[in-house]
Scaffold this active site. Sequence first.
Site, PDB file in Angstrom:
ATOM      1  N   ASP A  55       0.683  -1.252   0.094  1.00  0.00           N
ATOM      2  CA  ASP A  55       0.061  -0.014  -0.048  1.00  0.00           C
ATOM      3  C   ASP A  55       0.877   1.413  -0.053  1.00  0.00           C
ATOM      4  O   ASP A  55       0.634   2.198  -0.716  1.00  0.00           O
ATOM      5  CB  ASP A  55      -1.212   0.046   1.342  1.00  0.00           C
ATOM      6  CG  ASP A  55      -0.337  -0.141   2.409  1.00  0.00           C
ATOM      7  OD1 ASP A  55       0.757  -0.712   2.555  1.00  0.00           O
ATOM      8  OD2 ASP A  55      -0.701   0.274   3.479  1.00  0.00           O
ATOM      9  N   ARG A  95       4.092   3.355   6.461  1.00  0.00           N
ATOM     10  CA  ARG A  95       3.386   2.941   7.484  1.00  0.00           C
ATOM     11  C   ARG A  95       3.193   1.406   7.553  1.00  0.00           C
ATOM     12  O   ARG A  95       3.527   0.887   8.635  1.00  0.00           O
ATOM     13  CB  ARG A  95       1.964   3.837   7.151  1.00  0.00           C
ATOM     14  CG  ARG A  95       1.011   3.597   8.774  1.00  0.00           C
ATOM     15  CD  ARG A  95      -0.222   4.492   8.395  1.00  0.00           C
ATOM     16  NE  ARG A  95      -1.003   3.759   7.249  1.00  0.00           N
ATOM     17  CZ  ARG A  95      -1.627   4.259   6.362  1.00  0.00           C
ATOM     18  NH1 ARG A  95      -1.555   5.624   6.199  1.00  0.00           N
ATOM     19  NH2 ARG A  95      -2.334   3.704   5.596  1.00  0.00           N
ATOM     20  N   GLU A  96       2.498   0.818   6.472  1.00  0.00           N
ATOM     21  CA  GLU A  96       2.191  -0.507   6.724  1.00  0.00           C
ATOM     22  C   GLU A  96       2.961  -1.508   5.715  1.00  0.00           C
ATOM     23  O   GLU A  96       3.310  -2.618   6.059  1.00  0.00           O
ATOM     24  CB  GLU A  96       0.715  -0.897   6.365  1.00  0.00           C
ATOM     25  CG  GLU A  96      -0.185   0.001   7.388  1.00  0.00           C
ATOM     26  CD  GLU A  96      -1.666   0.049   7.139  1.00  0.00           C
ATOM     27  OE1 GLU A  96      -2.035  -0.944   6.508  1.00  0.00           O
ATOM     28  OE2 GLU A  96      -2.218   1.171   6.961  1.00  0.00           O
ATOM     29  N   ASP A 111      -5.612  -2.672  -2.874  1.00  0.00           N
ATOM     30  CA  ASP A 111      -4.681  -1.490  -3.604  1.00  0.00           C
ATOM     31  C   ASP A 111      -4.180  -2.330  -5.182  1.00  0.00           C
ATOM     32  O   ASP A 111      -3.970  -1.692  -5.942  1.00  0.00           O
ATOM     33  CB  ASP A 111      -3.699  -1.245  -2.681  1.00  0.00           C
ATOM     34  CG  ASP A 111      -4.099  -0.640  -1.566  1.00  0.00           C
ATOM     35  OD1 ASP A 111      -5.101  -1.225  -0.919  1.00  0.00           O
ATOM     36  OD2 ASP A 111      -3.637   0.667  -1.169  1.00  0.00           O
ATOM     37  N   TRP A 143     -11.412  -6.021  -2.212  1.00  0.00           N
ATOM     38  CA  TRP A 143      -9.980  -6.628  -1.716  1.00  0.00           C
ATOM     39  C   TRP A 143      -9.912  -8.189  -2.105  1.00  0.00           C
ATOM     40  O   TRP A 143      -9.037  -8.288  -2.849  1.00  0.00           O
ATOM     41  CB  TRP A 143      -9.812  -6.245  -0.336  1.00  0.00           C
ATOM     42  CG  TRP A 143      -9.302  -4.700   0.043  1.00  0.00           C
ATOM     43  CD1 TRP A 143      -8.154  -4.578   0.351  1.00  0.00           C
ATOM     44  CD2 TRP A 143     -10.092  -3.636   0.036  1.00  0.00           C
ATOM     45  NE1 TRP A 143      -7.960  -3.165   0.585  1.00  0.00           N
ATOM     46  CE2 TRP A 143      -9.050  -2.582   0.239  1.00  0.00           C
ATOM     47  CE3 TRP A 143     -11.168  -3.167  -0.459  1.00  0.00           C
ATOM     48  CZ2 TRP A 143      -9.494  -1.241   0.344  1.00  0.00           C
ATOM     49  CZ3 TRP A 143     -11.573  -2.045  -0.499  1.00  0.00           C
ATOM     50  CH2 TRP A 143     -10.691  -0.968  -0.392  1.00  0.00           C
ATOM     51  N   GLU A 202      -2.219   8.914  -0.758  1.00  0.00           N
ATOM     52  CA  GLU A 202      -3.295   8.011  -0.257  1.00  0.00           C
ATOM     53  C   GLU A 202      -4.618   8.472  -0.238  1.00  0.00           C
ATOM     54  O   GLU A 202      -5.779   8.080  -0.589  1.00  0.00           O
ATOM     55  CB  GLU A 202      -2.724   7.706   1.207  1.00  0.00           C
ATOM     56  CG  GLU A 202      -3.751   6.793   2.042  1.00  0.00           C
ATOM     57  CD  GLU A 202      -3.522   6.229   3.353  1.00  0.00           C
ATOM     58  OE1 GLU A 202      -2.564   6.921   3.715  1.00  0.00           O
ATOM     59  OE2 GLU A 202      -3.927   5.264   3.617  1.00  0.00           O
ATOM     60  N   HIS A 227       1.276   6.296  -2.210  1.00  0.00           N
ATOM     61  CA  HIS A 227       0.185   5.157  -2.305  1.00  0.00           C
ATOM     62  C   HIS A 227      -0.716   5.067  -3.589  1.00  0.00           C
ATOM     63  O   HIS A 227      -1.154   6.156  -4.139  1.00  0.00           O
ATOM     64  CB  HIS A 227      -0.968   5.714  -1.219  1.00  0.00           C
ATOM     65  CG  HIS A 227      -1.380   4.682  -0.216  1.00  0.00           C
ATOM     66  ND1 HIS A 227      -0.715   4.666   0.914  1.00  0.00           N
ATOM     67  CD2 HIS A 227      -2.621   3.747  -0.014  1.00  0.00           C
ATOM     68  CE1 HIS A 227      -1.293   3.919   1.772  1.00  0.00           C
ATOM     69  NE2 HIS A 227      -2.315   3.298   1.268  1.00  0.00           N
TER      70      HIS A 227
HETATM   71  C1  BGC Z   1      -4.034   0.794   3.847  1.00  0.00           C
HETATM   72  C2  BGC Z   1      -4.629   0.545   2.544  1.00  0.00           C
HETATM   73  C3  BGC Z   1      -5.641  -0.445   2.554  1.00  0.00           C
HETATM   74  C4  BGC Z   1      -6.607  -0.030   3.517  1.00  0.00           C
HETATM   75  C5  BGC Z   1      -7.830  -0.901   3.854  1.00  0.00           C
HETATM   76  C6  BGC Z   1      -4.901   1.206   4.678  1.00  0.00           C
HETATM   77  O1  BGC Z   1      -4.488   1.505   5.899  1.00  0.00           O
HETATM   78  O2  BGC Z   1      -2.945   1.713   3.761  1.00  0.00           O
HETATM   79  O3  BGC Z   1      -4.422   1.193   1.494  1.00  0.00           O
HETATM   80  O4  BGC Z   1      -6.214  -0.980   1.468  1.00  0.00           O
HETATM   81  O5  BGC Z   1      -6.221   0.252   4.931  1.00  0.00           O
HETATM   82  O6  BGC Z   1      -8.679  -0.237   3.538  1.00  0.00           O
END
Ligand code: BGC
Length: 938
Positions: A473, A477-478, A485, A547, A788, A805
Amino acid sequence: MATSATSTSSIGVQDLRCEYQDNPLGIDVRQPRLSWKLVSPAGRGTVQTAYQLRVNDEKGELWDSGKVPSGQSVHVPYAGPELRSAQRYTWQVRIWDGAHQASTWSEPAWWEMGLLHSSDWQAKWIEADWDDDPQAFKPAPYLRTAFTLDKPVASARLYVTAHGLYELSLNGQRVGDAYFTPGFTSYEHRLQYQTYDVSELLRSNENALGVILGDGWYRGSISIGGLRNFYGERLSLLLQLHVRYSDGSEQVIISDEHWRATTGPILKSDLQDGEIYDARLEMPGWDQAGFDDSRWQGVRVAEYGLANLVATVGPLVRRKERFVPLAILTTPAGETVVDMGQNLSGVVQLRVSGPAGTTIRLQHGEALDKAGNFTMEHLGLEPIIPAPLQEVLYTLKGEGEEVYTPHFTTHGFRYVKVEGFPGTPTPANFTGIALYSDMPEIGSFSCSDPRLNQLQHNILWSQKGNFLEIPTDCPTRERAGWTGDAQIFVGTGSFLMQTAGFFTKWLKDLAAEQGANGRVPNMIPSPASKLTVNNFSTEFLEGAAGWGDAAVIIPWTLYQMYGDRRILQEQYESMKAWVEYERQNAQDKYKPAGHTAPRYREREPHAHERYLWDTNFHWGEWLEPNDPVPALLFGEHTPEVQQILSAPHVATAYFANSTRLLAEAARVLGKEADAQEYSRLHEQIKQAYISEFVDKDGSITPEKQAAYVRALAFDLLPAELRPAAAAHLVKLIRSAGTHLGTGFLSTPFLCSVLGANGYLDVAYELLMQESRPSWLYAVEKGATTIWESWDGIDEEGNPHGSLNHYSYGAVGSWLYQVVAGIEPTQPGYKHASFQPQPGAGLTAASASYQSLYGEVASSWQLADGHFRLTVTVPANTSATVTILSTIGKEVTEQGQALEAVEGITGVRRTEDATLIDVGSGTYTFDVVTADPTAGTEK
Ligand code: BGC
């Protein structure tokens, strides 16, 4: 029959590829697919009518396909005798052209198999013989062994993998140029090993192997909240070196109990948190022969088994672009900040001299705040997700110029805050290095508006910033393989880069992690089983619409882009399982006990409701401007909130769409019964969607842009209501001051749906909109990647959320397919459509794409009342060029009437367009524009 010189075709056969790669080493595909390109000096209308393949192993000819009458020149599967471990196969191809003349044989190419059976492995899993605290960050283990070779070496192959990451050297030289090996996969199911040709690195007599292990994804921080030790707590190595002597004999060196272990200068290494390196602890010569390792510790042999080992599927990560800082700033707060000028994912290489013991601290961030100070605050999602540390500490050894590049870490950054630097830093002290999966860049786009060119740049750089082993993503952060995505962006990303290997690998992990009921985790590889956020298990979030549908959408898109039928074949069960999961959920939860939504309380459900997916958690459209969902997520799930989170209009639409694509995939694969079954199911879902959400006047509930876009894009409306629905959509856009109101899921379709329903002008107005929310707002704010949220940097200059993002960058497909006008109409561009649709005052646009057949390109200019279009169609493919009547009706090719042009195979003129069928070659069309002032400055 021998072909005489005069009957030889002038067509050349080039660019031989095996499984998309140039001479791949160490694959485990049992029937590798072979592709080649035809190169014709003559230019137009080149076709292949037959081919012949021959494959040799070291003993001689292994397989000869004979002359196969076929136009197939890509993905031809090897169909000879069974392939053996560690064998190299050399292959050649020749073709017969349209006049049935044979070409000469191509230059030989090769592929080499990896270790195909567990029994090929003699190596043992080893790990350093000490215990450490799983909760603490730990120094990286260094492992080594020495060995003697007593005869001249002919060749050598090294097979290696690790729990964690490995960096390998042989006699002091780095082996290979890949980073973050063995890559990120769903380790419990699939752990990749790499194969290296190390023939040149070996010496006679004494040799040494050295390996450094990093925490990587295995035990380092991953995903939301920096979850750690997800796959295990100990780093280990599995390595096997096959040496073949000139006399034909072999020796195998393996990882075993004789290796030695210690720790060195890398005191901490975490992909996300960063690295701590103390150069004073370096051990010169540690990976060379003759080094005294008597004070090192031993290793333990561990039993991890070999069952999950697989050869490397996708491209590995390499160091790519290098950036010289744009500036070194002193911020109002007095900080020293290096500006790389580009938001990227990678590392900073330091070049520094200074006293021993000086520690330099680098912090990596994406933005400055409104005052112009360094900030990382926006990179977290407080209170749920803390901002990542992204910190590198380097301590000098004080011996002249020191060059340091972090080993096992990568950061999303444009700005680097520097502390502790000895002296005054200059740009020469810092080099930004982008790191990403090494995919060839195959697509490009440019046009007469520099802002759109910057948008295109930003799209590409968000891909580069996020295609690191898995589609993430964001690189900050993650860093998680969010399925939504990935499916949103796969079309755009697969035009820009050759993603087949990258996604083939990731889809195997997706299938491996799919539940027995077909449920697809939100992130692949999935940390869900151990993930809690605010003491919530995240379990309830799994299997969300839009998703999980990645399971279906991605294979289907890859099939369209690359003509790769095997991806469909191999993913088919996974695709089907996902659709069945959707079906089960729609049915099972049909009037669920205890469901409190008003319509369940008041009456018996209607028959169509068994096709509505109106339960479970869904992210919904996600991140529309002012979307309340993120805030609702971790609060109390009242019935009202639950109803929002179940987003039935989104879930049902995805259920319908995936079912339709599955039916099409079944048809391609010759699974007729399935094709019929899922077509029927699709029709039922579509009718249910209409009954539930669509009114007789074409309005849709909820009255949101996204709902209209989705219904139109997924063909969920009765044909007669499409114009009314499109008109509703335009009304919503207009009432928002000609602004988009879509989020992640439907933004990719917004412009195309408008264009396809008679509102090309509105699509262009949205594309060119400069005020928020819009794509160009970010461009105007100086973005170098896609944000994002639509508010990435607000009007005051404060950053929000991740600034790298790629989801909203999915508008790229529209730039390539509509603005430049290139689209595959048969999988892999075997047949292409060229239909540029100029607008918004653009005077030129072009795009090109390296298909497996060769370059597909479109380039147009509008000037002085003429529209000039040049298209390139690769050999062994064909295309249809459509000149819309709105552009003009008088069309010639280089001054000639179309009917007289070599290579044009058909011309059709309708009220709306001139359609020109062409064979391969380059064509330049001239159209007298309907609007005589077109292209002149107004
Ligand atoms: C992420 C995303 C992801 C989403 C889920 C976010 O925190 O960064 O891009 O798809 O959570 O909705």
